[in-house]
Design a protein around this motif. Structure first.
Motif, mmCIF file in Angstrom:
data_model
loop_
_atom_site.group_PDB
_atom_site.id
_atom_site.type_symbol
_atom_site.label_atom_id
_atom_site.label_comp_id
_atom_site.label_asym_id
_atom_site.label_seq_id
_atom_site.Cartn_x
_atom_site.Cartn_y
_atom_site.Cartn_z
ATOM 1 N N ALA A 26 -43.272 -46.500 -0.555
ATOM 2 C CA ALA A 26 -44.390 -46.126 -1.368
ATOM 3 C C ALA A 26 -45.854 -46.745 -0.754
ATOM 4 C CB ALA A 26 -44.212 -46.755 -2.818
ATOM 5 N N GLY A 27 -45.719 -47.841 -0.257
ATOM 6 C CA GLY A 27 -47.236 -48.288 0.302
ATOM 7 C C GLY A 27 -47.390 -47.776 1.358
ATOM 8 N N LEU A 28 -46.547 -47.173 2.407
ATOM 9 C CA LEU A 28 -46.921 -46.285 3.596
ATOM 10 C C LEU A 28 -47.395 -45.004 3.022
ATOM 11 C CD1 LEU A 28 -47.301 -45.959 6.429
ATOM 12 C CD2 LEU A 28 -44.794 -45.373 6.567
ATOM 13 N N GLY A 29 -46.570 -44.520 1.992
ATOM 14 C CA GLY A 29 -47.214 -43.148 1.195
ATOM 15 C C GLY A 29 -48.535 -43.063 0.894
ATOM 16 N N VAL A 30 -48.961 -44.380 0.283
ATOM 17 C CA VAL A 30 -50.257 -44.328 -0.223
ATOM 18 C C VAL A 30 -51.440 -44.481 1.040
ATOM 19 C CG1 VAL A 30 -51.977 -46.118 -1.199
ATOM 20 C CG2 VAL A 30 -49.887 -45.466 -2.286
ATOM 21 N N ALA A 31 -51.085 -45.498 2.092
ATOM 22 C CA ALA A 31 -51.909 -45.545 3.237
ATOM 23 C C ALA A 31 -52.075 -44.251 4.086
ATOM 24 C CB ALA A 31 -51.130 -46.321 4.059
ATOM 25 N N LEU A 32 -50.837 -43.479 3.996
ATOM 26 C CA LEU A 32 -50.928 -42.107 4.928
ATOM 27 C C LEU A 32 -52.073 -41.066 3.975
ATOM 28 C CD1 LEU A 32 -47.174 -41.957 5.871
ATOM 29 C CD2 LEU A 32 -49.078 -41.936 7.528
ATOM 30 N N ARG A 33 -51.713 -41.170 2.830
ATOM 31 C CA ARG A 33 -52.694 -40.234 2.130
ATOM 32 C C ARG A 33 -54.160 -40.544 1.969
ATOM 33 N NH1 ARG A 33 -55.558 -39.139 -1.692
ATOM 34 N NH2 ARG A 33 -55.864 -41.227 -2.507
ATOM 35 N N ARG A 34 -54.460 -41.637 2.133
ATOM 36 C CA ARG A 34 -55.801 -42.227 2.368
ATOM 37 C C ARG A 34 -56.273 -42.271 3.551
ATOM 38 N NH1 ARG A 34 -55.587 -48.684 -0.126
ATOM 39 N NH2 ARG A 34 -55.413 -48.019 -2.196
ATOM 40 N N HIS A 35 -55.585 -42.225 4.772
ATOM 41 C CA HIS A 35 -56.222 -42.371 5.936
ATOM 42 C C HIS A 35 -55.507 -41.461 7.104
ATOM 43 C CE1 HIS A 35 -58.294 -45.786 4.716
ATOM 44 N NE2 HIS A 35 -56.884 -46.512 4.309
ATOM 45 N N GLY A 89 -39.662 -43.276 -1.719
ATOM 46 C CA GLY A 89 -40.757 -44.205 -1.760
ATOM 47 C C GLY A 89 -42.143 -43.861 -1.195
ATOM 48 N N ARG A 90 -41.673 -43.045 0.179
ATOM 49 C CA ARG A 90 -43.104 -42.486 0.696
ATOM 50 C C ARG A 90 -43.505 -41.406 0.093
ATOM 51 N NH1 ARG A 90 -41.094 -42.507 7.305
ATOM 52 N NH2 ARG A 90 -40.856 -44.920 7.270
ATOM 53 N N LEU A 91 -42.501 -40.361 -0.643
ATOM 54 C CA LEU A 91 -43.289 -39.131 -1.260
ATOM 55 C C LEU A 91 -43.856 -39.814 -2.546
ATOM 56 C CD1 LEU A 91 -43.150 -36.320 -1.565
ATOM 57 C CD2 LEU A 91 -41.155 -36.104 -2.672
ATOM 58 N N ALA A 92 -43.446 -40.554 -3.103
ATOM 59 C CA ALA A 92 -43.935 -41.136 -4.437
ATOM 60 C C ALA A 92 -45.322 -41.557 -4.336
ATOM 61 C CB ALA A 92 -43.050 -42.201 -4.986
ATOM 62 N N GLY A 93 -45.447 -42.678 -2.817
ATOM 63 C CA GLY A 93 -46.746 -42.910 -2.658
ATOM 64 C C GLY A 93 -47.639 -42.022 -1.963
ATOM 65 N N PHE A 94 -47.343 -41.061 -1.542
ATOM 66 C CA PHE A 94 -48.369 -39.948 -1.270
ATOM 67 C C PHE A 94 -48.857 -39.265 -2.169
ATOM 68 C CE2 PHE A 94 -49.168 -36.098 1.147
ATOM 69 C CZ PHE A 94 -49.892 -36.593 2.423
ATOM 70 N N VAL A 95 -47.775 -38.896 -3.108
ATOM 71 C CA VAL A 95 -48.735 -37.949 -4.235
ATOM 72 C C VAL A 95 -49.236 -38.857 -5.338
ATOM 73 C CG1 VAL A 95 -46.772 -36.433 -3.857
ATOM 74 C CG2 VAL A 95 -46.236 -37.998 -5.392
ATOM 75 N N ALA A 96 -49.101 -40.033 -5.246
ATOM 76 C CA ALA A 96 -49.849 -40.979 -6.450
ATOM 77 C C ALA A 96 -51.369 -41.202 -6.152
ATOM 78 C CB ALA A 96 -49.002 -42.450 -6.422
ATOM 79 N N ARG A 97 -52.149 -40.282 -6.291
ATOM 80 C CA ARG A 97 -53.368 -40.091 -5.944
ATOM 81 C C ARG A 97 -54.271 -41.135 -6.474
ATOM 82 N NH1 ARG A 97 -54.778 -36.150 -2.683
ATOM 83 N NH2 ARG A 97 -53.116 -34.425 -2.511
ATOM 84 N N GLU A 98 -53.838 -41.614 -7.882
ATOM 85 C CA GLU A 98 -54.640 -42.512 -8.394
ATOM 86 C C GLU A 98 -54.385 -44.067 -7.616
ATOM 87 O OE1 GLU A 98 -50.547 -42.832 -10.054
ATOM 88 O OE2 GLU A 98 -51.604 -41.232 -9.704
ATOM 89 N N ALA A 99 -53.578 -44.473 -6.857
ATOM 90 C CA ALA A 99 -53.396 -45.491 -6.173
ATOM 91 C C ALA A 99 -54.377 -45.412 -4.924
ATOM 92 C CB ALA A 99 -51.908 -45.601 -5.663
ATOM 93 N N GLY A 100 -54.557 -44.425 -4.539
ATOM 94 C CA GLY A 100 -55.379 -44.374 -3.233
ATOM 95 C C GLY A 100 -56.903 -44.091 -3.686
ATOM 96 N N SER A 101 -57.069 -44.022 -4.983
ATOM 97 C CA SER A 101 -58.598 -43.949 -5.221
ATOM 98 C C SER A 101 -59.651 -45.022 -4.817
ATOM 99 C CB SER A 101 -58.717 -43.383 -6.787
ATOM 100 O OG SER A 101 -58.331 -44.719 -7.561
#
Length: 282
Positions: free
Chosen positions: A222-231, A270-282
Motif C-alpha cells: 500500500a505504501g508503494l502504491g501511494v508513492a507510485l501514484r504521487r511520483h 496492497g499496491r492497488l489499494a494504495g494507488f487508488v487511495a487518492r486521499e492518501a496522496g493529497s
C-alpha cells in the motif's frame, strides 16, 4: 562544540540486543565526527542498560516517544540532529566498516544532496528488493529500484526543508512503506541532486518470502502504491509494479507454494489499494 559530520537517527521499538549490534558497527566506523540519536518508542527501559554501555564511547542522545510510528520518531530525531549529513538506519541494521568514509567522500561534492545504496543480506549479496546494477543519478524513473530508508543519506538542511518523512506513510500507518521513495522524489522535484551507489551497502535481515514478510506485504504494498501514484512519471513506470505480483502469484500457484501465493496476493492488493487511495496522496 563543532558540529558533527554525521547524525545517525535510529527509530526503535521492540528490540534490544540488535540495537547494541548496530551501535557496535557505528563504533567500528572509527570516526570521531558522528553523533547517534536513538528514538525509543518502547514503553519500558529495555534500552537503558544497552545504551549505557556506549555512553562514553559514542556521542549518544536517548529520546523517548510514546507513539509507535517510525516516521514520527525519525522526524523527532531529525529536528534534534546537528550533523551535516543525516541517515536513518533501522535498529536491526549493521553498517560494514568504511561505509561512512564512502559517504563522506561522495558528499565532498557540494552539489550532492542525497545518496542511497541497496540492502545487503547477512548471508551475502543483495538483500530483498529489486536493485539497480548501475550507479548514477536518481530520477523519478529509476527511483523505485534505488531507495531504501535504512540506506539513505541526506544533507540535513535539505531533509529539514522538505519537512522530513511524510508521517502519513511508513510503519505505524496504513501505508506502511516507501516513505524513503517519497522523500527522495520530493528532493528531486525540488531540484536537488540525488545519487545511487550500488557498492554502498548496509546489512539488514533478509525477510523476503517469510511469514513475517507475508504478514506485512499488504501494508508495504500500500505504501508503494501511494508513492507510485504521487511520483511515478507515467504508466510505463507504475504499471509493472502492479502487474509483477500477479506473475509471481501465478508461478507460485503452479508450484503450489502457498506462502508465496499469500505474499504475492497481499502485495498486489496492497499496491492497488494504495494507488487508488487518492486521499492518501493529497
Amino acid at each position: 562544540m563543532a558540529e558533527p559530520a554525521f547524525t545517525l537517527i535510529v527509530a526503535t521499538r521492540g528490540r534490544d540486543a540488535d540495537v547494541g549490534v548496530l551501535l557496535d558497527s557505528l563504533l567500528a566506523q572509527d570516526r570521531g565526527d558522528l553523533e547517534v540519536i536513538v528514538v525509543d518508542q518502547n514503553g519500558d527501559d529495555r534500552l537503558v542498560p544497552i545504551l549505557a554501555r556506549f555512553a562514553d564511547r559514542l556521542p549518544l542522545t536517548h529520546l523517548r516517544s510514546d507513539r509507535a510510528h517510525a516516521n514520527h520518531a525519525r522526524n523527532l530525531g531529525l529536528r534534534q540532529a546537528r550533523g551535516a549529513i543525516v541517515a536513518f538506519p533501522d535498529d536491526d541494521c549493521i553498517l560494514p566498516p568504511g561505509v561512512l568514509d564512502r559517504v563522506a567522500a561522495a558528499f565532498a561534492d557540494p552539489t550532492l544532496a542525497v545518496l542511497t545504496g541497496p540492502a545487503a543480506s547477512p548471508e551475502g549479496g543483495l538483500g530483498s528488493g529489486r536493485w539497480r546494477t548501475d550507479g548514477g543519478t536518481i530520477t523519478l524513473r529509476n527511483l523505485w529500484t534505488s531507495v531504501i530508508e535504512f540506506n539513505l543519506f541526506l544533507r540535513r538542511e535539505v531533509a529539514l526543508a522538505l519537512g522530513g518523512f511524510d508521517e502519513r506513510m511508513g510503519p505505524g500507518t496504513p501505508w506502511g512503506s516507501a516513505e524513503g521513495n517519497d522523500l527522495v522524489a520530493r528532493a528531486i522535484r525540488a531540484g536537488h541532486r540525488a545519487l545511487y551507489d550500488p557498492d554502498l551497502r548496509i546489512v539488514h535481515p533478509d525477510k523476503r518470502l517469510t511469514p513475517v514478510a507475508v504478514e506485512r506485504a499488504r501494508l508495504y504494498g500500500a505504501g508503494l502504491g501511494v508513492a507510485l501514484r504521487r511520483h511515478a512519471p507515467g504508466i510505463g513506470i507504475w504499471l509493472p509494479f502492479l502487474i509483477r505480483p500477479l506473475g509471481g502469484l501465478v508461478l507460485a500457484a503452479l508450484k503450489r507454494n502457498h506462502l508465496q501465493v499469500a505474499y504475492y496476493l497481499a502485495t498486489f492488493r496492497g499496491r492497488l489499494a494504495g494507488f487508488v487511495a487518492r486521499e492518501a496522496g493529497s
